[in-house]
Design a protein around this motif. Sequence first.
Motif, PDB file in Angstrom:
ATOM      1  N   THR A   1      -8.227   4.432  -1.671  1.00  0.00           N
ATOM      2  CA  THR A   1      -8.402   3.559  -0.983  1.00  0.00           C
ATOM      3  C   THR A   1      -6.819   2.904   0.208  1.00  0.00           C
ATOM      4  O   THR A   1      -6.900   2.503   1.005  1.00  0.00           O
ATOM      5  CB  THR A   1      -9.085   2.499  -2.174  1.00  0.00           C
ATOM      6  N   ASN A   2      -5.465   3.109  -1.226  1.00  0.00           N
ATOM      7  CA  ASN A   2      -4.773   2.884  -0.601  1.00  0.00           C
ATOM      8  C   ASN A   2      -4.635   3.678   1.196  1.00  0.00           C
ATOM      9  O   ASN A   2      -3.709   2.826   1.904  1.00  0.00           O
ATOM     10  CB  ASN A   2      -3.682   3.266  -1.192  1.00  0.00           C
TER      11      ASN A   2
ATOM     12  N   ASP B   1     -10.304  -3.414  -1.504  1.00  0.00           N
ATOM     13  CA  ASP B   1      -8.578  -3.343  -1.410  1.00  0.00           C
ATOM     14  C   ASP B   1      -8.140  -3.220  -0.236  1.00  0.00           C
ATOM     15  O   ASP B   1      -6.988  -3.822   0.022  1.00  0.00           O
ATOM     16  CB  ASP B   1      -8.791  -1.974  -1.972  1.00  0.00           C
ATOM     17  N   GLY B   2      -8.725  -2.879   0.579  1.00  0.00           N
ATOM     18  CA  GLY B   2      -8.209  -2.886   2.654  1.00  0.00           C
ATOM     19  C   GLY B   2      -7.759  -4.256   2.653  1.00  0.00           C
ATOM     20  O   GLY B   2      -6.730  -4.401   3.613  1.00  0.00           O
TER      21      GLY B   2
ATOM     22  N   ALA C   1      -9.021  -3.312   5.619  1.00  0.00           N
ATOM     23  CA  ALA C   1      -7.613  -2.914   6.463  1.00  0.00           C
ATOM     24  C   ALA C   1      -7.513  -4.352   8.170  1.00  0.00           C
ATOM     25  O   ALA C   1      -6.837  -5.042   7.961  1.00  0.00           O
ATOM     26  CB  ALA C   1      -7.498  -1.867   6.505  1.00  0.00           C
TER      27      ALA C   1
ATOM     28  N   GLY D   1      -6.867  -6.234  -2.229  1.00  0.00           N
ATOM     29  CA  GLY D   1      -6.050  -5.823  -2.842  1.00  0.00           C
ATOM     30  C   GLY D   1      -5.467  -5.940  -4.315  1.00  0.00           C
ATOM     31  O   GLY D   1      -6.211  -4.752  -5.281  1.00  0.00           O
TER      32      GLY D   1
ATOM     33  N   ALA E   1      -6.561   2.292   4.219  1.00  0.00           N
ATOM     34  CA  ALA E   1      -5.464   0.823   3.658  1.00  0.00           C
ATOM     35  C   ALA E   1      -4.142   1.256   4.903  1.00  0.00           C
ATOM     36  O   ALA E   1      -3.739   0.613   6.183  1.00  0.00           O
ATOM     37  CB  ALA E   1      -4.992  -0.005   2.826  1.00  0.00           C
TER      38      ALA E   1
ATOM     39  N   ALA F   1     -12.307   0.920   2.584  1.00  0.00           N
ATOM     40  CA  ALA F   1     -10.540   0.229   2.505  1.00  0.00           C
ATOM     41  C   ALA F   1     -10.354   0.314   4.030  1.00  0.00           C
ATOM     42  O   ALA F   1      -9.464  -1.049   4.546  1.00  0.00           O
ATOM     43  CB  ALA F   1      -9.442   1.408   2.266  1.00  0.00           C
TER      44      ALA F   1
ATOM     45  N   LYS G   1       1.081  -1.101   0.150  1.00  0.00           N
ATOM     46  CA  LYS G   1      -0.140   0.162  -0.166  1.00  0.00           C
ATOM     47  C   LYS G   1       0.405   1.387  -0.148  1.00  0.00           C
ATOM     48  O   LYS G   1       0.665   2.111  -0.642  1.00  0.00           O
ATOM     49  CB  LYS G   1      -1.492  -0.230   1.358  1.00  0.00           C
TER      50      LYS G   1
ATOM     51  N   SER H   1       2.385   1.440  -4.338  1.00  0.00           N
ATOM     52  CA  SER H   1       1.413   1.803  -4.671  1.00  0.00           C
ATOM     53  C   SER H   1       0.830   3.484  -4.697  1.00  0.00           C
ATOM     54  O   SER H   1       0.204   4.102  -5.319  1.00  0.00           O
ATOM     55  CB  SER H   1       0.170   1.269  -3.905  1.00  0.00           C
TER      56      SER H   1
END
Length: 264
Positions: A197-198, A160-161, A100, A164, A201, A96, A60, A63
């Motif tokens: 979203t990154n 995504d969390g 996570a 991914g 997380a 996210a 993450k 990214s």
Amino acid sequence: MTVLESGGLEIDLLTIVLLIVAGFVAGWIDAVVGGGGLVQLPALLLVPGISPVQALATNKLASIMGTSVSATTYYRRVGPDMRTAMPMAAFALVGAIGGAALASRIPEELFTPIILVVLVAVAVYTIAKPQLGRTSDLRWEGNGHRWIAAGLGLVIGFYDGLLGPGTGTFLVISLVSVLGYAFLPASALAKIVNFATNLGALIFFIPYGAVLWALGLVVGVANLCGGYVGARMAVARGSGFVRVVFVVVVGALICTLGYDVVAG
């Protein structure tokens, strides 16, 4: 020979080189159509001694560096509709964080077969409709359009969390098939949402202590460079180019997840 220490892990030169290459390729894929986690996350899992949660968290960090530069490039050159992007990104960030928080508790094998079926359906749908995503034909108007975008962001942000890989791909196809965007503006919107979203997380993973900072920054610089090159290529070549890359990336995701299901 150890050339980098991160979080107590000793990483040799060959592994660093492979991770830099993977980071660049992942950044390029992410910028064009999403799905760079297909390359970057498995590469991070090759680091001796790294845990799955550390790999996911470090992925993450790397990214978000790439999505920041590709989102900026798209914003300057394509001008995505921020009235749609902002609520979608906000709900994706919340999703996210929730995903996570569950990432270390729910086994991936519960989700892989479901994701595989969805990707096969996405591939068939995209190939069967050659005109899909060539031009924008937006569905719904005003607040209705934005609420549907926000709902999509919440669901995909949660994924995504949690896991991914393929998030950008799911964002693009949802924007194209559900909301009616062409592939190029869909990719532009997806990068803004993917940044959120990154970030969501990382809001969980950083206090959790899972991020390997030195490693993540090295891979992140490579991801950033790939993201810049990929975004400029996508803008220059248009929706047709993005569509071709989309089909290839979805095919690669299907093959990878299919192997995981069979081998697992």
